[in-house]
Design an enzyme around this catalytic site. Structure first.
Site, short mmCIF file in Angstrom:
data_model
loop_
_atom_site.label_atom_id
_atom_site.label_comp_id
_atom_site.label_asym_id
_atom_site.label_seq_id
_atom_site.Cartn_x
_atom_site.Cartn_y
_atom_site.Cartn_z
N GLY A 102 -0.64 -20.56 18.44
CA GLY A 102 -1.52 -21.22 18.98
C GLY A 102 -1.49 -20.94 20.67
N ASP B 98 -9.70 -9.73 8.75
CA ASP B 98 -8.91 -8.39 8.46
C ASP B 98 -10.34 -7.22 8.66
OD1 ASP B 98 -6.88 -6.73 7.72
OD2 ASP B 98 -7.99 -6.55 5.55
N ASN C 62 -1.54 -18.32 22.20
CA ASN C 62 -2.29 -17.22 22.38
C ASN C 62 -3.58 -17.40 22.87
OD1 ASN C 62 -0.19 -15.43 21.60
ND2 ASN C 62 -0.86 -15.28 19.52
N LYS D 93 -9.57 -2.27 1.48
CA LYS D 93 -9.51 -1.21 2.22
C LYS D 93 -10.18 -0.01 1.69
CE LYS D 93 -6.33 -3.52 4.37
NZ LYS D 93 -6.69 -3.91 5.80
N LYS E 128 -2.82 -10.99 12.39
CA LYS E 128 -4.52 -11.18 12.46
C LYS E 128 -4.82 -12.27 11.70
CE LYS E 128 -6.35 -7.19 10.95
NZ LYS E 128 -5.21 -6.30 10.47
N SER F 115 -1.59 -3.77 10.24
CA SER F 115 -1.11 -4.75 9.05
C SER F 115 -0.12 -5.71 9.50
CB SER F 115 -0.95 -3.93 7.96
OG SER F 115 -2.04 -2.89 7.68
N ARG G 173 1.97 -12.22 -1.01
CA ARG G 173 0.45 -12.72 -0.31
C ARG G 173 -0.08 -13.81 -0.98
NH1 ARG G 173 -2.11 -8.74 3.37
NH2 ARG G 173 -0.45 -7.27 3.58
N TYR H 269 -1.43 -3.66 -6.74
CA TYR H 269 -1.16 -4.43 -5.31
C TYR H 269 -2.57 -4.17 -4.71
CZ TYR H 269 -0.52 -5.27 -0.69
OH TYR H 269 -0.59 -5.69 0.55
N CYS I 139 0.65 -7.74 11.48
CA CYS I 139 0.78 -8.37 13.00
C CYS I 139 0.09 -9.57 13.54
CB CYS I 139 0.44 -7.21 14.08
SG CYS I 139 1.43 -5.84 13.90
N HIS J 174 -10.96 -2.41 11.47
CA HIS J 174 -9.70 -3.35 10.73
C HIS J 174 -9.66 -4.39 11.94
CE1 HIS J 174 -5.18 -3.42 9.54
NE2 HIS J 174 -6.22 -4.22 8.57
N ARG K 196 0.87 -1.19 0.17
CA ARG K 196 -0.02 0.06 0.08
C ARG K 196 1.10 1.13 0.04
NH1 ARG K 196 -1.87 0.83 4.20
NH2 ARG K 196 -1.29 -1.20 5.46
#
Ligand code: OXD
Ligand code: MN
Length: 581
Positions: free
Chosen positions: A490, A276, A492, A207, A253, A249, A365, A198, A251, A227, A70
């Protein structure tokens, strides 16, 4: 195919007149159409077929090396009054913005096909879903939108019934970064994006629509576009709690949304609703409910392996579009930390050489349908969404932020969200690893002035007495030698369990100036190899550091001037004073 809706027909005609494509194609979203587009891209080299025995129906797209993330510095919110866009956005006056970008669109589709993509964000029969039409000259965008949204015939039928939709115009242009702009016109419910292919810049449903434009609509209509991932955590008794978690972003998710409970946590199950974006609505009983507007995942590939995220790893072995990964000699996709195979070619298509940079771009991605996720929740299709027990904010912080803590109440939770800061990642161009403020993980995505956004968040307390509890987590705390203190992934689940126990009133907590922290004995650390004193460090609050942090949050908030809600400033003062006494 065309449309019975005059406003849509007129808009498509006017765009065709401006951009001068060879052909216009209305997308129906069918398999046959997808196959035709894939064949066309295989012929042009835009897609490469990967090993069809081990990775059936998987393709690789190599983007222009200048077009891999982005571009926040080229992303604008164009409102009549600059204060409506706020200090958190780049602003351009709408007429000037149209003029600038239309000049770039003039003749941009010569020799290309103009694709009209009708899409629906959210379950097709949900009252909370919203509609859009993206015009693009990129077949790569079409096949990605087909995975990421409910796209095609059914969406068009609903657009024709309802008559309103977000207009998104996209062209890859000539990919010249100097002629690249991502512009939003929230007052007109429209988007114009040129010069990038992108995902975050070109898949306009994501987004641009589901966050920037939707956040604006949400404020007007009394809901929230966030988000956030949405996850269901089922306990061994079969009860499920739903959490919505906002992290910046790249991190984790997607990993948290698809978490696999470790063997030490028998009977627990995780159900993914979204990875997301979440749209949140209050129902008639004051319960906050969440839907995921998306239908697929556009996830970061590096780091995905059978240990970190087995669900994702399995899911991307078929019917997946890869962007900017490397390949092996067997023509399988390869990325850093895949843990199987060796790279032969890097993401630019050059022979891989150790020491010559990563094989896969750090922001490479996968695009995949959510239905391929083994932990996909059937409630992801529920028109009314799922009831939320908790909202969880988080960031990537080497120090300061404890593993988990809870806000005293909603107002404190809004401050906690507004104060989120995180180290930057490769998801956006710019320096990686510097701490920046990223309120509610929405810094790049809030389509209006953050001050108004916080007022909107605060207003929910006047509308419901049953709001979810608010927490903050940090999986990324390090010791003095730079080692992560918490194993993450896992494991977490152990932290999510504490959060759920708090929601159900089953467990006490230690009150500190920054909020409620777990008593160490309430975090299950069975079978966990934590280094000595790790839990103590993870649950510690360094008062001197936090005084500085809260003062910095105060200064940051001041930057929003008169529009800043007094309530938020009062809350910041309250926490700072508690830290000082
Ligand atoms: C994303 C992002 O792609 O946040 O989801 O950048
Ligand atoms: Mn994101």
């Amino acid at each position: 195919m065309t449309t019975t809706l005059a406003s849509l027909k007129e808009w498509v005609d006017s765009v065709a007149k401006l951009t001068e494509p060879d052909k216009v194609h209305w997308c129906d979203g069918s398999t046959a159409e997808n196959e035709r587009l894939v064949s066309k891209m295989l012929a042009s080299g835009e897609l490469l077929k990967l090993n069809h025995e081990t990775y059936p129906d998987c393709y690789l797209h190599r983007s222009d090396p200048n077009d891999v993330a982005r571009v926040e510095h080229l992303t604008f919110v164009c409102t009549a009054n600059p204060d409506d866009a706020g200090p958190n956005n780049h602003w351009m006056e709408p007429a000037a913005a149209h003029e600038k970008i239309d000049a770039l669109f003039a003749g941009a589709m010569k020799g290309r096909t103009l694709y009209v993509i009708p899409y629906c964000m959210g379950p097709i029969d949900s009252p909370f879903a919203r509609l859009g039409v993206e015009i693009t000259d990129s077949p790569y965008v079409v096949v990605n939108m087909r995975l990421m949204t409910r796209m095609g015939k059914d969406a068009l039928a609903r657009i024709e019934r309802e008559g309103t939709f977000v207009k998104g115009l996209h062209s890859t242009g000539d990919l010249d970064p100097d002629k690249r702009f991502i512009m939003h016109f929230p007052e007109e419910l429209s988007i114009k994006s040129i010069g990038s292919g992108y995902g975050g810049n070109a898949l306009l449903g994501k987004k641009c629509h589901a966050l920037r434009i939707a956040s604006w609509q949400a404020r007007q209509e009394g809901w929230l576009a966030e988000h956030m991932l949405i996850v269901g955590v089922e306990n061994p008794q079969g009860e499920t709690h739903y959490l919505a978690c906002a992290f910046p972003s790249a991190c984790g998710k997607t990993n948290l949304a698809m978490l696999i409970p470790p063997a030490s946590q028998p009977g627990w199950k995780i159900w993914t609703l979204g990875d997301d974006i979440a749209w949140l609505h209050l129902d008639d009983d004051g319960q906050l409910r969440a839907i995921n507007p998306e239908a697929g995942y556009f996830g970061v590939v590096p780091g995905t392996n059978a240990k970190t995220n087995k669900n994702a790893f399995d899911m991307i072995h078929h019917d997946t579009i890869y962007t900017n990964v490397g390949t092996t000699a067997e023509n399988e996709p390869w990325w850093e930390d895949k843990k199987v195979g060796e790279p032969a070619t890097d993401w630019k298509g050059n022979p891989y050489k150790a020491g010559n940079g990563a094989a896969a771009h750090p922001n490479s991605r996968f695009t995949v349908s959510a239905k391929q996720n083994p932990s996909y929740s059937t409630l992801a299709e529920a028109p009314d969404g799922v009831p939320l027990s908790a909202i969880v904010f988080g960031g990537r912080r080497r120090e300061l932020a404890p593993l988990v803590y809870e806000a005293r109440d909603w107002r404190h939770g809004v401050l906690m969200g507004a104060g989120v800061a995180s180290e930057t990642t490769a998801a956006a161009t710019g320096e990686v690893g510097v701490v920046r403020r990223d309120p509610m993980a929405m810094k790049p995505f809030c389509g209006y002035n953050f001050a108004d956004y916080w007022s909107h968040w605060l207003s929910f307390a006047d509308r419901s007495k049953k709001l979810p509890r608010v927490f903050h987590v940090n999986w990324f705390r390090q010791d003095q030698d730079g080692r992560f203190l918490w194993p993450g992934f896992g494991e977490n689940l152990r932290v999510l369990r504490w959060i759920i126990d708090r929601c159900d009133g089953r467990v006490g907590a230690r009150e500190t100036p920054i909020g409620f922290l777990p008593n160490a004995s309430d975090i299950d650390t069975r079978d966990l190899e934590l280094s000595e004193n790790a839990l103590e460090s993870l649950l510690s609050v360094d008062i001197a550091q936090w005084q500085k942090e809260m003062a910095a949050v105060g200064e940051y908030l001041e930057g929003y001037g008169d529009r800043l809600p007094a309530e938020l400033k009062d809350e910041q003062r309250r926490v700072l004073e508690a830290l000082q006494s």
